[in-house]
Design a protein around this motif. Structure first.
Motif, PDB file in Angstrom:
ATOM      1  N   VAL A   6       0.860  -1.169   0.000  1.00  0.00           N
ATOM      2  CA  VAL A   6       0.000   0.000   0.000  1.00  0.00           C
ATOM      3  C   VAL A   6       0.895   1.217   0.000  1.00  0.00           C
ATOM      4  CG1 VAL A   6      -1.777   1.261   1.278  1.00  0.00           C
ATOM      5  CG2 VAL A   6      -1.804  -1.230   1.228  1.00  0.00           C
ATOM      6  N   PRO A   7       0.590   2.258  -0.793  1.00  0.00           N
ATOM      7  CA  PRO A   7       1.529   3.350  -0.983  1.00  0.00           C
ATOM      8  C   PRO A   7       1.822   4.153   0.270  1.00  0.00           C
ATOM      9  CG  PRO A   7      -0.604   3.901  -1.929  1.00  0.00           C
ATOM     10  CD  PRO A   7      -0.637   2.449  -1.564  1.00  0.00           C
ATOM     11  N   TRP A   8       3.148   4.399   0.497  1.00  0.00           N
ATOM     12  CA  TRP A   8       3.632   5.430   1.392  1.00  0.00           C
ATOM     13  C   TRP A   8       2.990   5.385   2.771  1.00  0.00           C
ATOM     14  CZ3 TRP A   8       0.694   8.251  -2.696  1.00  0.00           C
ATOM     15  CH2 TRP A   8       1.268   8.021  -3.931  1.00  0.00           C
ATOM     16  N   GLY A   9       2.858   4.224   3.353  1.00  0.00           N
ATOM     17  CA  GLY A   9       2.275   4.157   4.682  1.00  0.00           C
ATOM     18  C   GLY A   9       0.793   4.411   4.704  1.00  0.00           C
ATOM     19  N   ALA A  10       0.134   4.353   3.539  1.00  0.00           N
ATOM     20  CA  ALA A  10      -1.294   4.682   3.467  1.00  0.00           C
ATOM     21  C   ALA A  10      -2.157   3.630   4.125  1.00  0.00           C
ATOM     22  CB  ALA A  10      -1.719   4.844   2.002  1.00  0.00           C
ATOM     23  N   ARG A  11      -1.540   2.513   4.561  1.00  0.00           N
ATOM     24  CA  ARG A  11      -2.333   1.481   5.233  1.00  0.00           C
ATOM     25  C   ARG A  11      -3.095   2.071   6.415  1.00  0.00           C
ATOM     26  NH1 ARG A  11      -1.790  -3.533   4.591  1.00  0.00           N
ATOM     27  NH2 ARG A  11       0.245  -3.239   3.670  1.00  0.00           N
ATOM     28  N   PRO A 244      15.631  19.586 -13.999  1.00  0.00           N
ATOM     29  CA  PRO A 244      16.096  18.306 -14.532  1.00  0.00           C
ATOM     30  C   PRO A 244      17.608  18.170 -14.401  1.00  0.00           C
ATOM     31  CG  PRO A 244      14.536  19.327 -16.033  1.00  0.00           C
ATOM     32  CD  PRO A 244      14.855  20.361 -14.986  1.00  0.00           C
ATOM     33  N   GLY A 245      18.028  16.984 -13.966  1.00  0.00           N
ATOM     34  CA  GLY A 245      19.444  16.729 -13.765  1.00  0.00           C
ATOM     35  C   GLY A 245      19.899  16.998 -12.346  1.00  0.00           C
ATOM     36  N   ALA A 246      19.182  17.877 -11.636  1.00  0.00           N
ATOM     37  CA  ALA A 246      19.547  18.174 -10.248  1.00  0.00           C
ATOM     38  C   ALA A 246      18.815  17.262  -9.277  1.00  0.00           C
ATOM     39  CB  ALA A 246      19.236  19.636  -9.930  1.00  0.00           C
ATOM     40  N   ASP A 247      17.613  16.823  -9.650  1.00  0.00           N
ATOM     41  CA  ASP A 247      16.808  15.972  -8.783  1.00  0.00           C
ATOM     42  C   ASP A 247      15.736  15.325  -9.645  1.00  0.00           C
ATOM     43  OD1 ASP A 247      15.897  14.703  -6.548  1.00  0.00           O
ATOM     44  OD2 ASP A 247      15.374  16.519  -5.440  1.00  0.00           O
ATOM     45  N   TRP A 248      14.955  14.452  -9.062  1.00  0.00           N
ATOM     46  CA  TRP A 248      13.838  13.866  -9.780  1.00  0.00           C
ATOM     47  C   TRP A 248      12.742  13.487  -8.792  1.00  0.00           C
ATOM     48  CZ3 TRP A 248      18.124  11.171  -8.425  1.00  0.00           C
ATOM     49  CH2 TRP A 248      17.981   9.888  -7.895  1.00  0.00           C
ATOM     50  N   CYS A 249      11.489  13.510  -9.269  1.00  0.00           N
ATOM     51  CA  CYS A 249      10.341  13.212  -8.417  1.00  0.00           C
ATOM     52  C   CYS A 249      10.027  11.722  -8.511  1.00  0.00           C
ATOM     53  CB  CYS A 249       9.133  14.029  -8.863  1.00  0.00           C
ATOM     54  SG  CYS A 249       7.651  13.776  -7.856  1.00  0.00           S
ATOM     55  N   HIS A 250      10.052  11.049  -7.380  1.00  0.00           N
ATOM     56  CA  HIS A 250       9.725   9.630  -7.370  1.00  0.00           C
ATOM     57  C   HIS A 250       9.258   9.237  -5.979  1.00  0.00           C
ATOM     58  CE1 HIS A 250      13.795   9.679  -5.770  1.00  0.00           C
ATOM     59  NE2 HIS A 250      13.677   8.417  -5.397  1.00  0.00           N
ATOM     60  N   PHE A 251       8.635   8.070  -5.901  1.00  0.00           N
ATOM     61  CA  PHE A 251       8.082   7.566  -4.655  1.00  0.00           C
ATOM     62  C   PHE A 251       8.445   6.089  -4.535  1.00  0.00           C
ATOM     63  CE2 PHE A 251       5.460  11.003  -6.309  1.00  0.00           C
ATOM     64  CZ  PHE A 251       5.535  11.914  -5.257  1.00  0.00           C
ATOM     65  N   ALA A 252       7.925   5.428  -3.512  1.00  0.00           N
ATOM     66  CA  ALA A 252       8.273   4.024  -3.306  1.00  0.00           C
ATOM     67  C   ALA A 252       7.075   3.249  -2.809  1.00  0.00           C
ATOM     68  CB  ALA A 252       9.425   3.898  -2.306  1.00  0.00           C
ATOM     69  N   ALA A 253       6.983   1.994  -3.230  1.00  0.00           N
ATOM     70  CA  ALA A 253       5.949   1.073  -2.758  1.00  0.00           C
ATOM     71  C   ALA A 253       6.633  -0.180  -2.227  1.00  0.00           C
ATOM     72  CB  ALA A 253       4.981   0.712  -3.888  1.00  0.00           C
ATOM     73  N   GLY A 270      12.267 -10.619   2.707  1.00  0.00           N
ATOM     74  CA  GLY A 270      10.863 -10.907   2.468  1.00  0.00           C
ATOM     75  C   GLY A 270      10.125  -9.777   1.784  1.00  0.00           C
ATOM     76  N   HIS A 271      10.859  -8.722   1.382  1.00  0.00           N
ATOM     77  CA  HIS A 271      10.218  -7.601   0.703  1.00  0.00           C
ATOM     78  C   HIS A 271      11.256  -6.872  -0.143  1.00  0.00           C
ATOM     79  CE1 HIS A 271      12.065  -5.631   4.227  1.00  0.00           C
ATOM     80  NE2 HIS A 271      12.216  -4.620   3.395  1.00  0.00           N
ATOM     81  N   GLU A 272      10.768  -5.976  -0.983  1.00  0.00           N
ATOM     82  CA  GLU A 272      11.621  -5.051  -1.717  1.00  0.00           C
ATOM     83  C   GLU A 272      10.845  -3.743  -1.855  1.00  0.00           C
ATOM     84  OE1 GLU A 272      11.075  -5.801  -6.364  1.00  0.00           O
ATOM     85  OE2 GLU A 272      11.605  -7.647  -5.295  1.00  0.00           O
ATOM     86  N   ASP A 273      11.540  -2.661  -2.146  1.00  0.00           N
ATOM     87  CA  ASP A 273      10.896  -1.370  -2.353  1.00  0.00           C
ATOM     88  C   ASP A 273      11.015  -0.987  -3.820  1.00  0.00           C
ATOM     89  OD1 ASP A 273      10.049  -0.872   0.279  1.00  0.00           O
ATOM     90  OD2 ASP A 273      12.076  -0.245   0.849  1.00  0.00           O
ATOM     91  N   GLU A 274       9.873  -0.797  -4.467  1.00  0.00           N
ATOM     92  CA  GLU A 274       9.835  -0.412  -5.874  1.00  0.00           C
ATOM     93  C   GLU A 274       9.731   1.104  -5.977  1.00  0.00           C
ATOM     94  OE1 GLU A 274       9.482  -0.599 -10.139  1.00  0.00           O
ATOM     95  OE2 GLU A 274      10.361  -1.874  -8.582  1.00  0.00           O
ATOM     96  N   LYS A 275      10.760   1.725  -6.552  1.00  0.00           N
ATOM     97  CA  LYS A 275      10.743   3.169  -6.780  1.00  0.00           C
ATOM     98  C   LYS A 275      10.032   3.444  -8.107  1.00  0.00           C
ATOM     99  CE  LYS A 275      13.311   3.721  -3.122  1.00  0.00           C
ATOM    100  NZ  LYS A 275      14.721   4.066  -3.236  1.00  0.00           N
ATOM    101  N   PHE A 276       9.160   4.439  -8.103  1.00  0.00           N
ATOM    102  CA  PHE A 276       8.392   4.730  -9.314  1.00  0.00           C
ATOM    103  C   PHE A 276       8.083   6.215  -9.397  1.00  0.00           C
ATOM    104  CE2 PHE A 276       5.365   4.176  -5.964  1.00  0.00           C
ATOM    105  CZ  PHE A 276       4.302   5.042  -6.244  1.00  0.00           C
TER     106      PHE A 276
END
Length: 351
Positions: A6-11, A244-253, A270-276
């Motif tokens: 569930v995204p970003w602690g949204a549980r 652009p090039g200095a940073d980028w917007c992304h999150f993790a699940a 038992g888990h992995e974090d998918e950056k998207f």
């Protein structure tokens, strides 16, 4: 039952039917993958996975699909589908939070392959949506239909090349998930034009790399130029304030790994974090129905300090900004300590 992605602690914000639906569809997908993939010969799986990794990291031509046969499709499903499903679920959940009470009756999944975004749509709006998965890789579509089985009803699997010649049916929701990087610039632009033209709401999801973010950023600009308004994650439809090039917007699940998933990936955790990276946009009438926009979005892990919390935000008016929440404001301080990367700030109301 294992905890799902569930995204970003949204549980903490999910309650009742919403939480149950996420869990049910995550478990159904995991069971379907395990049932189809358990007999895959290890050497064959390893070879296919290594080739796919090389293809996705390199320059992938569009005159031939990446998934060329069943072994490729099975390897992809085992190696990547849980993560792409988690990322798509996170992006769609963000859209759902912005549009309470709205549910798509029709959905087109462009470049949907084995159907990760279609599973995510079913988990976000259970029982509400008839989906069409459009992809040019017949082995991926065939495996996707097998995985769906009786768990996903009302899904049509259609083989078609993505590009200017693609026929995209009108739909309440159009998803384009983890496919833009496989297309030429011309085909990418054509797919986005078709999505903007045919969808009431459009959700684009790409890997959370600098390159993936740039593709999402360009898609965002194309969607807004076509008249759509950004619903998530940005609190505005103006130009992205990131340089652009200095940073980028992304999150993790967070992605739970089954025993089979660990074996295929050669991992022990038992888990992995998918950056998207992602953008969700809608036609003006739909955006107006969303009501008040998110005030800001948390774009970094909150930094907890003694007596205060530092929040890095993307704001509607000031671009990127840092705010300090202190103990003097008891309620805000408590919320800031519980805040998670990617959530709205101030926090949206709980469901």
């Amino acid at each position: 039952m294992p905890r799902t992605a569930v995204p970003w602690g949204a549980r903490r914000r999910l309650r009742g039917p919403a939480a149950y639906a996420v869990l049910v569809y995550d478990e159904k997908l995991r069971a379907a993958l395990d049932a189809r993939l358990d007999g895959l010969p290890p050497r064959q799986a390893t070879a296919a996975v290594e080739r796919l990794i090389a293809s996705y990291r390199g320059a992938t031509p569009t005159h031939a699909p990446v998934l060329r046969d069943r072994a490729d499709a099975v390897a992809y499903a085992a190696y990547r589908m849980p993560a792409t499903h988690a990322a798509a679920s996170a992006a769609l959940r963000a859209l759902a939070l912005r549009l309470p009470g709205w549910a798509p009756a029709t959905h087109t999944d462009l470049g949907g392959g084995t159907g990760a975004a279609t599973w995510a749509t079913a988990g976000t709006w259970p029982g509400a949506c008839a989906s069409t998965v459009v992809d040019w890789a017949e082995p991926a579509l065939a495996l996707g239909a097998e995985l769906a089985g009786d768990a996903l009803s009302g899904v049509t699997w259609r083989q078609s090349r993505l590009g200017a010649a693609a026929e995209v049916p009108d739909a309440d929701l159009v998803t384009v998930s983890y496919v833009l990087g496989e297309l030429t610039e011309a085909d990418r632009s054509a797919v986005l034009d078709a999505a903007a033209r045919s969808g009431q709401a459009v959700v684009i999801v790409e890997p959370g790399t600098p390159e993936g973010y740039l593709r999402v950023r360009a898609a965002r600009e194309q969607l807004t130029a076509a008249g759509l308004r950004v619903l998530a994650p940005c609190p505005h439809s103006a130009a992205c304030p990131i340089v652009p090039g200095a940073d980028w917007c992304h999150f993790a699940a967070r992605v739970p790994r089954s025993a089979l998933h660990r074996r295929v990936k050669g991992g022990t955790l038992g888990h992995e974090d998918e950056k998207f990276s992602y953008v969700a946009a809608g036609r003006p009438a739909l955006a107006d129905a969303a009501g008040q926009r998110a005030s800001s979005r948390v774009v970094r892990h909150p930094q907890l300090r003694k007596g205060h919390v530092l929040l890095d935000l993307c704001t509607p008016a000031d671009g990127l900004a840092r705010t300090t929440v202190t103990k003097r404001d008891r309620d805000a301080y408590r919320a800031a300590r519980a805040a998670t990367w990617g959530q709205e700030w101030p926090p949206a109301g709980e469901e």
